[in-house]
Design an enzyme around this catalytic site. Sequence first.
Site, mmCIF file in Angstrom:
data_model
loop_
_atom_site.group_PDB
_atom_site.id
_atom_site.type_symbol
_atom_site.label_atom_id
_atom_site.label_comp_id
_atom_site.label_asym_id
_atom_site.label_seq_id
_atom_site.Cartn_x
_atom_site.Cartn_y
_atom_site.Cartn_z
ATOM 1 N N SER A 170 -5.132 0.044 4.829
ATOM 2 C CA SER A 170 -5.765 1.335 4.543
ATOM 3 C C SER A 170 -6.724 1.260 3.357
ATOM 4 O O SER A 170 -6.564 0.446 2.449
ATOM 5 C CB SER A 170 -4.688 2.394 4.265
ATOM 6 O OG SER A 170 -3.811 2.479 5.359
HETATM 7 N N1 SAM Z 1 0.020 0.728 4.809
HETATM 8 C C1 SAM Z 1 -0.414 -0.435 5.523
HETATM 9 C C2 SAM Z 1 -1.130 -1.413 4.632
HETATM 10 O O1 SAM Z 1 -1.184 -1.183 3.419
HETATM 11 O O2 SAM Z 1 -1.582 -2.414 5.148
HETATM 12 C C3 SAM Z 1 -1.297 -0.034 6.643
HETATM 13 C C4 SAM Z 1 -0.512 0.339 7.820
HETATM 14 S S1 SAM Z 1 -1.440 0.432 9.288
HETATM 15 C C5 SAM Z 1 -2.574 1.709 8.992
HETATM 16 C C6 SAM Z 1 -0.184 1.180 10.316
HETATM 17 C C7 SAM Z 1 0.944 0.256 10.708
HETATM 18 O O3 SAM Z 1 1.934 1.015 11.381
HETATM 19 C C8 SAM Z 1 0.525 -0.849 11.675
HETATM 20 O O4 SAM Z 1 0.873 -2.091 11.161
HETATM 21 C C9 SAM Z 1 1.315 -0.531 12.944
HETATM 22 O O5 SAM Z 1 1.715 -1.660 13.677
HETATM 23 C C10 SAM Z 1 2.502 0.203 12.373
HETATM 24 N N2 SAM Z 1 3.228 1.042 13.327
HETATM 25 C C11 SAM Z 1 2.744 1.841 14.307
HETATM 26 N N3 SAM Z 1 3.757 2.455 14.953
HETATM 27 C C12 SAM Z 1 4.903 2.044 14.351
HETATM 28 C C13 SAM Z 1 6.297 2.315 14.559
HETATM 29 N N4 SAM Z 1 6.745 3.149 15.502
HETATM 30 N N5 SAM Z 1 7.203 1.698 13.756
HETATM 31 C C14 SAM Z 1 6.809 0.850 12.787
HETATM 32 N N6 SAM Z 1 5.512 0.549 12.552
HETATM 33 C C15 SAM Z 1 4.572 1.141 13.308
#
Ligand code: SAM
Length: 222
Positions: free
Chosen positions: A70
């Site tokens: 992000s």
């Molecule tokens: N905060 C993170 C960073 O600093 O890199 C960015 C996260 S990214 C925007 C969103 C993440 O949520 C992705 O890695 C995705 O695979 C994960 N995700 C999506 N659905 C999910 C779920 N049901 N459970 C766990 N992770 C999930």
Amino acid sequence: MNRLSPELIQSYAGQRRKMVEEQLVERGVKDLRVLEAMSRVPRHLFAQESLEHRAYGDTPLPIGENQTLSQPYIVGAMTEALGLKGEERVLEIGTGSGYQTAIIAELARQVFTIERLNNLSRKAQKILEGLSYMNIVFKMFDGTYGWPDQAPFDAILITASAREIPESLIKQLGDGGRLVAPIGEADKQKLVLLAKNGERISRRDLGDCKFVPLIGKYGWSQ
Ligand code: SAM
């Protein structure tokens, strides 16, 4: 040079300070603990090696598997909204690169972080262990279920977007707790802060955002 060498980490310190001043302070992030944590954590280690030079820019970055690290401002604003003082147990859904996990680990007692994609979870774990964080517990699973056997949490951060905040997660938020999540349609959401006080749940919009989807039982389908 080793990506974890103190010399290389130090060489990015100036870019980190500039990021904090121009992208966070200028846009109204005030919590000194958040600003200090984001000045300390070597964000470039969480970017793909070929994009390391863009790690302190004012944008999200791809981390593979169609997911993103992000934008710094969004990480700062979401973390500030959690109001962490240092003693909290925090649940994070969506470990992604692990950068936001590191920021929370700097500011709270313990972080429980869940990622559904094995490769990302393993990679983040390796980086965070390399940086010697001892207060992070990892899980590879569908985070829409939360982590019931570790609940209640003082704060919950969802870093992927859903149409509504999963009830399962609201239930796992403790009394006096705060939850921050991007909520809305697939292509555009509002950052929402939910606060629980006894039976009362209040909800506040913190502004527009755009996140990758939360995929799982209580999120979007695959
Ligand atoms: N905060 C993170 C960073 O600093 O890199 C960015 C996260 S990214 C925007 C969103 C993440 O949520 C992705 O890695 C995705 O695979 C994960 N995700 C999506 N659905 C999910 C779920 N049901 N459970 C766990 N992770 C999930």
